[in-house]
Enzyme design. Structure first.
Site, PDB file in Angstrom:
ATOM      1  CG  HIS A 178      -0.437   0.159   2.489  1.00  0.00           C
ATOM      2  ND1 HIS A 178      -0.030  -0.895   3.250  1.00  0.00           N
ATOM      3  CD2 HIS A 178      -0.182   1.269   3.210  1.00  0.00           C
ATOM      4  CE1 HIS A 178       0.464  -0.438   4.377  1.00  0.00           C
ATOM      5  NE2 HIS A 178       0.385   0.870   4.389  1.00  0.00           N
ATOM      6  CD  GLU A 216       4.604   1.585  12.327  1.00  0.00           C
ATOM      7  OE1 GLU A 216       3.385   1.368  12.274  1.00  0.00           O
ATOM      8  OE2 GLU A 216       5.460   0.701  12.264  1.00  0.00           O
ATOM      9  CG  HIS A 240       5.885  -0.940   3.687  1.00  0.00           C
ATOM     10  ND1 HIS A 240       4.985  -1.351   2.748  1.00  0.00           N
ATOM     11  CD2 HIS A 240       5.349  -1.297   4.879  1.00  0.00           C
ATOM     12  CE1 HIS A 240       3.951  -1.918   3.334  1.00  0.00           C
ATOM     13  NE2 HIS A 240       4.149  -1.899   4.638  1.00  0.00           N
TER      14      HIS A 240
END
Ligand code: NAP
Length: 484
Positions: A178, A216, A240
């Protein structure tokens, strides 16, 4: 600026695992937002499929609830939500058995675009592909969408590719990462290949180094047991960060089409040098007064899985030889921030003298939050008193530059699902790309296991273990601060 909605053909989209976490949190809210934007053609239908027993009405209620919870502001428009839910159907099916398959075969309309989203555990990919084929549900125009993790090493990725290849051509397989659907990631290509300004400087002669950070603030929380089997290298670097690295480092493709872009990305992965042990720093977050440590979350007091990793990579090709790429990613760090920083070299001659200080141009591409770009340039500090230099940002936050619609641009899942319907594979990973990424990652993970390396503890809310700073300090460089 008004965002354009490009029409797509009517479709039947089957979501295996339609009752699962990913479907409820991401896939259905994304489809709903596309519906609101007018991009779901009339007559299209979404069929949820899982083992639990639901009729269509119960399934619509379940998804309605999920969209209200995860769909953002648009989800609160009740009449629109009902209209969307009317396009949903459900079939009780067993991916590994016979139950439900003839019902599904009776539901899918062959004259529309057919796409099958495998939002289930990878162990079900093979059984699903096999049954789709056996029940004549998939023909040459059908598409399947598979989620990460695509394997946990080269061997398992090859096995998955081989299973899917038994029933589908590569042109029918959409492997989702994504990150590739994020607006800024695509903008990276637009900036590099749509402007003449950057490309001449985009090489080791002018670029000192590149930093890629995905930080994060959350820990692994409730999914610690699952995460502990993978860790940051497998969970984030292999996919990613590797994809970001490819886009920043690849040669200009001859055309913006799926295979031209993916050929160039593959060349980057193949040119990556093996990472030597002292260029890898791994960490695990400590406990705080109120929150558990990584090992507590993982449920294993001796866990050696990393919740943080920093790496120095080198790309052996003409363009990048001598320019290090530093990658880092971790949980429970000081801010939620993802960015790529291209740090250019010093000007070749300091005409303003040493006292003017060291000033470097930095191009920062922010993925989140505040998607946008900043170019750090050096100017004269205003006022009298001689030539003093100061660095200022040329800032382009997309929402400011392009208007509020830019902030409401489709999220990654919206864009990627519509690309599947459109039949555009540019932003999906090809099988050979995934295998090449594992081929590079495997020795890193194996080396760590063979050396019995123990991750360094780090404090919650910091930038990771101190050794990560040393990794750059040894090279006379420093990380950019992690901040929102
Ligand atoms: P999940 O919450 O466990 O959902 C799994 C889904 O599969 C459920 O709908 C389940 O429903 C269905 N299912 C299980 N066994 C089945 C079978 N034999 N036949 C038919 N349906 C079956 O998992 P998830 O978190 O949604 O993840 C789905 C996939 O996406 C996984 O591969 C995961 O690694 C990947 N992924 C998830 C996320 C995320 O944020 N959740 C992010 C990235 C990737 P029943 O039990 O009713 O059959």
């Amino acid at each position: 600026m008004v965002s354009r909605v490009i029409p797509v053909d009517s479709f039947d989209l089957v979501i295996f695992g339609g009752t699962g976490d990913l479907a409820r949190r991401k896939i259905f809210p994304a489809l709903y937002r596309r519906f609101i934007s007018g991009q779901m053609p009339e007559g299209s239908r979404i069929i949820g499929a899982a083992r639990s027993d639901h009729n269509a009405l119960e399934f619509r209620a379940l998804i309605g609830q999920a969209i209200r919870e995860f769909g953002g502001a648009a989800a609160q428009i009740d009449n629109k939500l009902k209209e969307f839910l009317d396009n949903l159907d459900y079939v009780t099916i067993d991916a590994k058995g016979t139950n439900g398959w003839s019902e599904l075969a009776g539901m899918v309309r062959k004259d529309l675009v057919n796409a099958f989203y495998f939002s289930v555990a990878p162990s079900l990919f093979g059984p699903l592909a096999e049954r789709l084929h056996a029940h004549n549900l998939a023909d040459q125009t059908s598409r399947i969408v598979v989620e990460k993790p695509f394997g946990r090493d080269l061997k398992s990725a090859k096995e998955l590719n081989a299973i899917l290849a038994l029933h589908f051509d590569e042109e029918q397989i959409y492997r989702i990462d994504h990150y590739l659907g994020k607006e800024t990631v695509q903008n990276l290509m637009a900036v590099r290949f749509g402007n003449i300004l950057f490309e001449p400087l985009w090489n080791s002669q002018y670029v000192d180094h590149i930093q890629i950070t995905v930080a994060e603030t959350v820990g692994v929380g409730g999914r610690g047991g699952y995460y502990d089997k993978s860790g940051a290298i497998r969970d984030m670097i292999q996919n990613h960060l590797m994809q970001l690295l490819c886009l920043i480092a690849m040669e200009p493709p001859s055309r913006f089409d799926p295979n031209s872009v993916r050929d160039e990305k593959l060349k980057v992965i193949r040119a990556l040098e093996p990472v030597v042990p002292h260029h890898i720093v791994r960490g695990q977050y400590d406990a705080t007064q109120t929150e558990p440590s990584y090992r507590d979350d993982a449920g294993d007091p001796k866990s050696r899985t990393e919740s943080f990793v920093a790496l120095k990579c080198e790309i052996s090709n003409w363009r990048w030889a001598g320019t290090p790429f530093y990658l880092r990613t971790g949980k429970k760090l000081k801010a939620r921030a993802s960015e790529i920083a291209v740090v250019f070299k010093d000007a070749p001659h300091a005409i303003f003298g040493q006292e003017a200080g060291r000033h470097r141009n930095i191009l920062i591409i922010r993925l989140q939050p505040n998607e946008g770009m900043t170019l750090g340039v050096t100017i004269k500090e205003p006022g009298p008193g001689g030539m003093r230099l100061v660095d200022v940002p040329l800032d382009m936050t997309f929402a400011d530059a392009l208007g509020p619609e830019a902030a409401e641009a489709p999220d990654a899942y919206e864009r990627l699902i519509m690309d599947v319907v459109r039949g555009d594979q540019t932003l999906f990973m090809r099988g050979d790309e995934v295998e090449a990424a594992w081929k590079w990652t495997d020795p890193i993970v194996q080396g760590i296991a063979e050396r019995h390396d123990v991750p360094k503890p780090y404090k919650v809310g910091t930038s990771g273990p101190d050794d990560a700073n040393l990794l750059l300090k040894r090279d006379g460089r420093e990380w950019r601060e992690i901040r929102e």
